[in-house]
Design a protein around this motif. Structure first.
Motif, PDB file in Angstrom:
ATOM      1  N   VAL A 110       0.825  -1.221   0.000  1.00 17.81           N
ATOM      2  CA  VAL A 110       0.000   0.000   0.000  1.00 17.81           C
ATOM      3  C   VAL A 110       0.859   1.273   0.000  1.00 17.81           C
ATOM      4  O   VAL A 110       0.639   2.164  -0.827  1.00 17.81           O
ATOM      5  CB  VAL A 110      -1.002  -0.013   1.172  1.00 17.81           C
ATOM      6  CG1 VAL A 110      -1.701   1.339   1.288  1.00 17.81           C
ATOM      7  CG2 VAL A 110      -2.036  -1.115   0.971  1.00 17.81           C
ATOM      8  N   PRO A 111       1.856   1.426   0.892  1.00 19.75           N
ATOM      9  CA  PRO A 111       2.687   2.645   0.829  1.00 19.75           C
ATOM     10  C   PRO A 111       3.428   2.792  -0.496  1.00 19.75           C
ATOM     11  O   PRO A 111       3.502   3.904  -1.044  1.00 19.75           O
ATOM     12  CB  PRO A 111       3.666   2.463   1.993  1.00 19.75           C
ATOM     13  CG  PRO A 111       2.991   1.531   2.927  1.00 19.75           C
ATOM     14  CD  PRO A 111       2.219   0.597   2.055  1.00 19.75           C
ATOM     15  N   ILE A 123       0.887   3.861  -3.193  1.00 12.18           N
ATOM     16  CA  ILE A 123       0.417   5.237  -3.009  1.00 12.18           C
ATOM     17  C   ILE A 123       1.487   6.226  -3.454  1.00 12.18           C
ATOM     18  O   ILE A 123       1.211   7.205  -4.171  1.00 12.18           O
ATOM     19  CB  ILE A 123       0.026   5.478  -1.538  1.00 12.18           C
ATOM     20  CG1 ILE A 123      -1.181   4.627  -1.137  1.00 12.18           C
ATOM     21  CG2 ILE A 123      -0.265   6.959  -1.297  1.00 12.18           C
ATOM     22  CD1 ILE A 123      -2.437   4.910  -1.901  1.00 12.18           C
ATOM     23  N   ASN A 145      -5.214   4.379  -8.560  1.00 11.87           N
ATOM     24  CA  ASN A 145      -5.026   5.475  -7.608  1.00 11.87           C
ATOM     25  C   ASN A 145      -4.475   6.725  -8.285  1.00 11.87           C
ATOM     26  O   ASN A 145      -4.778   7.847  -7.876  1.00 11.87           O
ATOM     27  CB  ASN A 145      -4.091   5.031  -6.484  1.00 11.87           C
ATOM     28  CG  ASN A 145      -4.720   3.983  -5.588  1.00 11.87           C
ATOM     29  OD1 ASN A 145      -5.816   4.164  -5.081  1.00 11.87           O
ATOM     30  ND2 ASN A 145      -4.037   2.874  -5.406  1.00 11.87           N
ATOM     31  N   ILE A 198      -5.552  11.382  -0.673  1.00  8.04           N
ATOM     32  CA  ILE A 198      -4.565  10.412  -0.177  1.00  8.04           C
ATOM     33  C   ILE A 198      -5.188   9.543   0.911  1.00  8.04           C
ATOM     34  O   ILE A 198      -4.982   8.327   0.953  1.00  8.04           O
ATOM     35  CB  ILE A 198      -3.310  11.139   0.341  1.00  8.04           C
ATOM     36  CG1 ILE A 198      -2.574  11.823  -0.810  1.00  8.04           C
ATOM     37  CG2 ILE A 198      -2.380  10.165   1.058  1.00  8.04           C
ATOM     38  CD1 ILE A 198      -1.406  12.688  -0.386  1.00  8.04           C
ATOM     39  N   LEU A 199      -5.965  10.166   1.794  1.00  8.25           N
ATOM     40  CA  LEU A 199      -6.644   9.413   2.849  1.00  8.25           C
ATOM     41  C   LEU A 199      -7.644   8.434   2.250  1.00  8.25           C
ATOM     42  O   LEU A 199      -7.714   7.266   2.662  1.00  8.25           O
ATOM     43  CB  LEU A 199      -7.347  10.371   3.805  1.00  8.25           C
ATOM     44  CG  LEU A 199      -8.150   9.739   4.943  1.00  8.25           C
ATOM     45  CD1 LEU A 199      -7.255   8.900   5.835  1.00  8.25           C
ATOM     46  CD2 LEU A 199      -8.866  10.817   5.752  1.00  8.25           C
ATOM     47  N   THR A 214      -7.697   7.080  -0.863  1.00  3.26           N
ATOM     48  CA  THR A 214      -7.041   5.981  -1.572  1.00  3.26           C
ATOM     49  C   THR A 214      -6.328   5.040  -0.603  1.00  3.26           C
ATOM     50  O   THR A 214      -6.247   3.828  -0.858  1.00  3.26           O
ATOM     51  CB  THR A 214      -6.032   6.528  -2.595  1.00  3.26           C
ATOM     52  OG1 THR A 214      -5.122   7.441  -1.952  1.00  3.26           O
ATOM     53  CG2 THR A 214      -6.750   7.247  -3.725  1.00  3.26           C
ATOM     54  N   SER A 215      -5.825   5.573   0.496  1.00  2.00           N
ATOM     55  CA  SER A 215      -5.172   4.719   1.491  1.00  2.00           C
ATOM     56  C   SER A 215      -6.178   3.758   2.116  1.00  2.00           C
ATOM     57  O   SER A 215      -5.887   2.564   2.293  1.00  2.00           O
ATOM     58  CB  SER A 215      -4.510   5.571   2.581  1.00  2.00           C
ATOM     59  OG  SER A 215      -3.507   6.401   2.042  1.00  2.00           O
ATOM     60  N   SER A 249      -7.389   1.213  -0.574  1.00  2.00           N
ATOM     61  CA  SER A 249      -6.314   0.255  -0.862  1.00  2.00           C
ATOM     62  C   SER A 249      -6.140  -0.713   0.292  1.00  2.00           C
ATOM     63  O   SER A 249      -5.871  -1.907   0.084  1.00  2.00           O
ATOM     64  CB  SER A 249      -5.002   1.000  -1.130  1.00  2.00           C
ATOM     65  OG  SER A 249      -5.108   1.855  -2.243  1.00  2.00           O
ATOM     66  N   THR A 250      -6.293  -0.226   1.509  1.00  2.00           N
ATOM     67  CA  THR A 250      -6.207  -1.095   2.686  1.00  2.00           C
ATOM     68  C   THR A 250      -7.314  -2.130   2.666  1.00  2.00           C
ATOM     69  O   THR A 250      -7.087  -3.326   2.918  1.00  2.00           O
ATOM     70  CB  THR A 250      -6.292  -0.256   3.971  1.00  2.00           C
ATOM     71  OG1 THR A 250      -5.180   0.639   4.029  1.00  2.00           O
ATOM     72  CG2 THR A 250      -6.275  -1.145   5.204  1.00  2.00           C
ATOM     73  N   GLN A 253      -5.990   5.187  10.253  1.00  2.00           N
ATOM     74  CA  GLN A 253      -5.666   6.096   9.156  1.00  2.00           C
ATOM     75  C   GLN A 253      -6.375   7.437   9.307  1.00  2.00           C
ATOM     76  O   GLN A 253      -5.807   8.486   8.990  1.00  2.00           O
ATOM     77  CB  GLN A 253      -6.024   5.438   7.816  1.00  2.00           C
ATOM     78  CG  GLN A 253      -5.092   4.306   7.451  1.00  2.00           C
ATOM     79  CD  GLN A 253      -5.536   3.560   6.210  1.00  2.00           C
ATOM     80  OE1 GLN A 253      -6.721   3.426   5.938  1.00  2.00           O
ATOM     81  NE2 GLN A 253      -4.588   3.043   5.461  1.00  2.00           N
TER      82      GLN A 253
END
Length: 307
Positions: free
Chosen positions: A94-95, A98, A187, A229-230, A232-233, A236-237, A298
């Motif tokens: 994930v990181p 992103i 993303n 960003i939040l 998509t994080s 994705s999680t 998150q």
């Protein structure tokens, strides 16, 4: 005079109320159908799975056992292994995805770049490919005599082929590479659309004040993209915690259980081992709990502290 005025307004009020009632009925008819379908195919299965998580038995012969399945969950070594593998995918993939999507979006947002449409389409294209098809292709690419090993050996980067699919470490890396290849473009589109909504005069003002490209990125771009960003994080999680297709088609969870995910373990409990739908439902709700926990973390770390 008052009664006459009231009588004059009565037809208008009646007509307005009649039109309002008609539009309300039509609106509710559309909402009711959609709500029934959502309840039938979404909320009912969730509620039924929750009830089933308190039951145990073979196949459909289930009996109520209380919290026995949840007690079993904590002591289940296979489940613990699946959780560890899934968390490893999450913390690595994930990181990386992103950051890579963010870098590509900024690069492709450059007005002086030529063939931007081609590059955007090429990077986004993996998202629309079949999960099974691309997983099978990656399985052959990372095979012992696959293209990846052949290229690395021709470039003299390795002396012998890497056991991508039979070594626990390299098998995980193959899964991470496959997921990153597929979902980075997805993303990237979110970041790219958000970048195009940022007023260019902000960058021009920062440039006039002597801000470098590095400072503009961290002081303007990142804060402006913070909500995306939040988002998509979190998405994705959720996707990584539900990972199934890539693992199932590339490594089958092997070697051993080195790449098994929680979703694959649910599949095995339901269809591969002796069917235990009650315990499988319990494992599925473990994913729900993990998604809630990671989402809260998150929000706390990257959310608006003023809220």
């Amino acid at each position: 005079m008052i009664s006459a005025k009231t009588n004059q307004n009565a037809p208008f009020s009646y007509t307005k109320r009649k039109v309002f009632n008609k539009s309300t009925i039509i609106g509710w008819s559309f909402i009711t159908i959609a709500s029934l379908l959502i309840f039938l195919f979404y909320f009912y299965p969730m509620a039924h799975a929750l009830i089933m998580s308190f039951q145990s038995g073979t196949g459909t012969n289930l009996t109520f056992t209380g919290f026995d399945n949840y007690a079993r969950l904590i002591k289940d070594p296979t489940f613990i292994t699946a959780v560890k593998n899934t968390v490893i995918y999450l913390l690595i993939q994930v990181p990386v995805m992103i950051l890579l999507a963010l870098f590509l979006s900024v690069l492709l947002n450059n007005k002086s770049l030529k063939f931007k449409g081609f590059f955007r389409t090429a990077i986004f294209l993996p998202c629309v490919t079949s999960l099974v098809a691309y997983s099978v292709i990656f399985k052959y690419l990372f095979g012992l005599d696959g293209i990846i090993n052949m290229m690395l050996m021709k470039l003299s980067l390795i002396a012998e082929p890497i056991q991508w699919l039979t070594d626990p470490f390299w098998a995980k890396m193959a899964i991470v590479i496959a997921i990153t290849w597929r979902w980075t473009g997805y993303n990237m589109i979110f970041y790219l659309s958000s970048l195009q909504n940022i007023d260019h005069s902000i960058y021009e003002a920062a440039k006039m004040d002597g801000a470098s490209a590095f400072q503009q990125f961290f002081k303007i771009t990142i804060p402006m993209l913070k909500p995306i960003i939040l988002f998509t994080s979190i998405t994705s999680t959720i996707g990584t915690l539900q990972l199934f297709d890539e693992v199932m088609n590339i490594t089958r969870g092997g070697p051993g259980n080195a790449t098994m995910t929680i979703s694959q373990y649910i599949y095995n409990l339901s269809f591969k081992y002796t069917p235990d739908f009650g315990y499988a439902a319990t494992v599925s709700y473990a994913i729900v709990i993990m998604i809630v926990i990671f989402s809260i973390i998150q929000f706390k770390v990257a959310g608006d502290r003023n809220d």
